[in-house]
Write a protein that holds these residues in place. Sequence first.
Motif, mmCIF file in Angstrom:
data_model
loop_
_atom_site.group_PDB
_atom_site.id
_atom_site.type_symbol
_atom_site.label_atom_id
_atom_site.label_comp_id
_atom_site.label_asym_id
_atom_site.label_seq_id
_atom_site.Cartn_x
_atom_site.Cartn_y
_atom_site.Cartn_z
ATOM 1 N N SER A 22 0.795 -1.141 -0.061
ATOM 2 C CA SER A 22 -0.018 -0.009 -0.017
ATOM 3 C C SER A 22 0.988 1.020 0.012
ATOM 4 N N PHE A 23 2.190 1.002 0.429
ATOM 5 C CA PHE A 23 3.092 2.289 0.375
ATOM 6 C C PHE A 23 3.820 2.579 -0.752
ATOM 7 N N SER A 24 3.416 1.520 -1.917
ATOM 8 C CA SER A 24 4.183 1.855 -3.051
ATOM 9 C C SER A 24 3.631 3.220 -3.847
ATOM 10 N N ILE A 26 2.247 5.655 -2.405
ATOM 11 C CA ILE A 26 2.536 6.774 -1.680
ATOM 12 C C ILE A 26 3.859 7.464 -2.238
ATOM 13 N N PHE A 27 4.918 6.468 -2.145
ATOM 14 C CA PHE A 27 6.281 6.831 -2.490
ATOM 15 C C PHE A 27 6.594 7.013 -3.839
ATOM 16 N N VAL A 223 10.347 -1.493 1.597
ATOM 17 C CA VAL A 223 8.787 -1.716 2.304
ATOM 18 C C VAL A 223 8.044 -2.364 1.124
ATOM 19 N N PRO A 224 7.387 -1.749 -0.060
ATOM 20 C CA PRO A 224 6.460 -2.635 -0.920
ATOM 21 C C PRO A 224 7.128 -3.907 -1.562
ATOM 22 N N GLU A 250 -4.834 -3.543 -1.541
ATOM 23 C CA GLU A 250 -3.882 -2.304 -1.654
ATOM 24 C C GLU A 250 -4.784 -1.019 -1.682
ATOM 25 N N ALA A 254 -3.818 1.991 0.304
ATOM 26 C CA ALA A 254 -3.208 3.060 -0.311
ATOM 27 C C ALA A 254 -3.894 4.576 -0.146
ATOM 28 N N LEU A 257 -3.557 5.930 3.103
ATOM 29 C CA LEU A 257 -2.604 6.555 3.300
ATOM 30 C C LEU A 257 -2.427 7.935 2.633
#
Length: 302
Positions: A22-24, A26-27, A223-224, A250, A254, A257
């Motif tokens: 889920s952080f992918s 965002i990054f 992380v991802p 996800e 996501a 986030l």
Amino acid sequence: MLQQDHSKSIVLPLIISIIAISFSAIFVKWSDAPASILSMYRMIFASLLMLPIVWKYRDEFKKITSTDWLYLFFSGLFLALHFVLWFGSLKLTTVASSTIILALQPIVSLLGGYFLFKERTTAAALMTMGIAIIGAMMIGWGDLALSPDAILGDILSFLSVIAVVGYLLIGQSIVKKVSHWIYSFCVFFIAAVVLSIYNLSTSVAFTGYPAKEWGIFLLLATVPTISHVINNWLLNYVNATTISMSILGEPVGATILAVILLDEHLVSWQIAGGMLVLLGVFFFLMQQQRRIHIRSTVKSGT
């Protein structure tokens, strides 16, 4: 589809996988680097970080046949395409909007599994899948922007879905022959080489990025990417459709986030859609867990 006994729960690893991946988005949103550079350095750093573990399992490379290497090449190629296409789509639309297309992944995976491996599924599984897909579409629809950039983003996102399903379907066969560590490393390394060649051929700058971007490259590689390693391990016990179904979680993670970290906004039906996704994914995974338990019991003769 199961190939060996496995009594451990698949639910907890999949939850960890969903949170990590889920952080992918965002990054990617935080970065100003080209999508192909983000993808390339993600795979380069991930491959380097895996070297100590891969060294421990180095003898497994002897098990890989020439045919297996061909499959690994295409798996790495599909993964590289997935990253470039999906990261590119996120440059054109919001996190929530991209979920409309991502919600098609279980369907594409189900069709691929049926035609390639003659896999069957149950009516209950299709029902829970449908609930989750409707929920994911509700999340995305609430933030859909009908602009040329958004339409191009949708097309890129759909092509990325086809690419990642190809990567998972190939992995479904290869991880039965070598450990998921070796498979993941080979695929990540091949993807890194493919992306490096692409960036060289298109004259994309390899250097000159600020410290913030290098930090994002490293975050993407850790992380991802943990999610991909977990999913490759799980392919020993479940099929690509189950992995694709879990990935529907996800968009929920996501989007939450994105609200917290990117100041994106939600409307009421997006929240309702998120609840539907969580319910659909939960019941689908519980059904898969029950099938694993039944098959393990039958195999053990208890």
